[in-house]
Design an enzyme around this catalytic site. Sequence first.
Site, PDB file in Angstrom:
ATOM      1  N   GLU A 279       0.823  -1.224   0.000  1.00  0.00           N
ATOM      2  CA  GLU A 279       0.000   0.000   0.000  1.00  0.00           C
ATOM      3  C   GLU A 279       0.847   1.259   0.000  1.00  0.00           C
ATOM      4  O   GLU A 279       0.411   2.306  -0.466  1.00  0.00           O
ATOM      5  CB  GLU A 279      -0.934   0.021   1.227  1.00  0.00           C
ATOM      6  N   HIS A 300       8.776 -26.925  -2.216  1.00  0.00           N
ATOM      7  CA  HIS A 300       8.175 -28.021  -2.972  1.00  0.00           C
ATOM      8  C   HIS A 300       7.027 -27.544  -3.851  1.00  0.00           C
ATOM      9  O   HIS A 300       6.298 -28.356  -4.410  1.00  0.00           O
ATOM     10  CB  HIS A 300       7.695 -29.109  -1.996  1.00  0.00           C
ATOM     11  N   LYS A 412     -13.950   0.435  -4.325  1.00  0.00           N
ATOM     12  CA  LYS A 412     -14.991   0.770  -3.339  1.00  0.00           C
ATOM     13  C   LYS A 412     -16.126   1.546  -3.995  1.00  0.00           C
ATOM     14  O   LYS A 412     -17.297   1.319  -3.694  1.00  0.00           O
ATOM     15  CB  LYS A 412     -14.397   1.611  -2.197  1.00  0.00           C
TER      16      LYS A 412
END
Length: 421
Positions: A279, A300, A412
């Site tokens: 951010e 792995h 948003k």
Amino acid sequence: MTDINFKYVDNSGLIGKEEYKARLERNLPSLDRALKGEEKYKDTLGWHNVSLWAGEEWLEKYEETALRVRKDADALVVIGIGGSNQAARAVYEALGRKNDVEIIWAGNTISPYSMNEVLKSLENKKSVYVDCIAKNFETLEPGIAFRVIRNFLDKRYGDSYSSRVIVTFTENTPSWNMAEKEGYTLLPFPSNIGGRYTALSPICLFPLAVAGFDIKAMVKGAKDMESRLKSDHSILNVALEYATMRTMLKEKGKSVELLSYFEPRFFRFAKWWKQLFGESEGKEDKGLLPMDTSYSEDLHSLGQFVQDGSPMLFETFLNVTERESTCPLPSDELEDGFKYLDGKDFWEINKAAFNATLAAHSRRFPCLVLEIPRFDEETYGALFYFFQMACYVSCNITGVNPFDQNGVEDYKKDMFKLLGK
Ligand code: PA5
């Protein structure tokens, strides 16, 4: 004193020693500005001086409020998202339970399944309290989770439920006033710190105090780190070294920084770190993508990509140096193919895997290593402060504002439209 050391191991030849030294020198003004704290960011630098929100008087207040909860509760629901819960969760999940109060995390998802799981986990708890944390109580996730938990508390405890509610809100906002009217206990969300920089404030310290963690030790670790960083304006400043190396690697075409560790307990810390750097740096088409790998498990799965895949990444290892756990491998008569490990401890085997990985990966790209003495509160305090300052320095080097996050508003707007806000 918690010593966190930085080194880099490079057998790839990507960055020469002289080139690195010259860049450290060139970046000194960026370090200087960050260590002093710039006027233009003054409204967001409340974390810069640890004593501001974690001085003795504050700690007493957090402890006193925590004691009241601790005496009665067996569960504390911590509602918060992003910077409002990740630091506390990183410590809680790495260091293990310290007393009988279990922290139950909510408000960080909109998944109905997860919300129901939270409610299920409260069924067998005798005495439930809640700490709702939000700088801006418009955030949807904590907002709706708080409503569900309030409803739960109201049904179970009736009118007296409000004595079980602590809110950490920004003072003198509509949500603060609403909480005051309801008779909740109020803690201030630091008005001069953005969520992801609040590890050394009530956001993180209060819930940890309820759960029995030594918050004084945590603050001591942070303060020691603050003195160490602020007293060194040279190219040996550890925040400068880390910030310089990672920003140089970005310029050399490495776009991803992997925070890698051989202790899965760092998983939640890595989430905190990813938010801090993601951010803060990810704007104006700049920034490294912060990701993490938990080894040896991920050797792995992602190990193949790291060693041989698209050359887009480098690694920063968190390496714990003091042995604190031991698990000797029992000898066995069975011819299971692992005789060569007889008499060895998991600790030694894990270290061998780390050293081997470092050797192999550093042939591909420079590997950065942060040596950390041990898992305890003091170390976490030092780590939080170190990375917050290193992030500020990094952003100064690349020229972005470390304290805003305008990009997160885009989705948003669309979401609020869909929800009819
Ligand atoms: O760093 C930030 O400011 C954000 O990521 C916030 O921590 C996050 O969005 C949560 O915000 P709030 O505490 O207002 O609910």
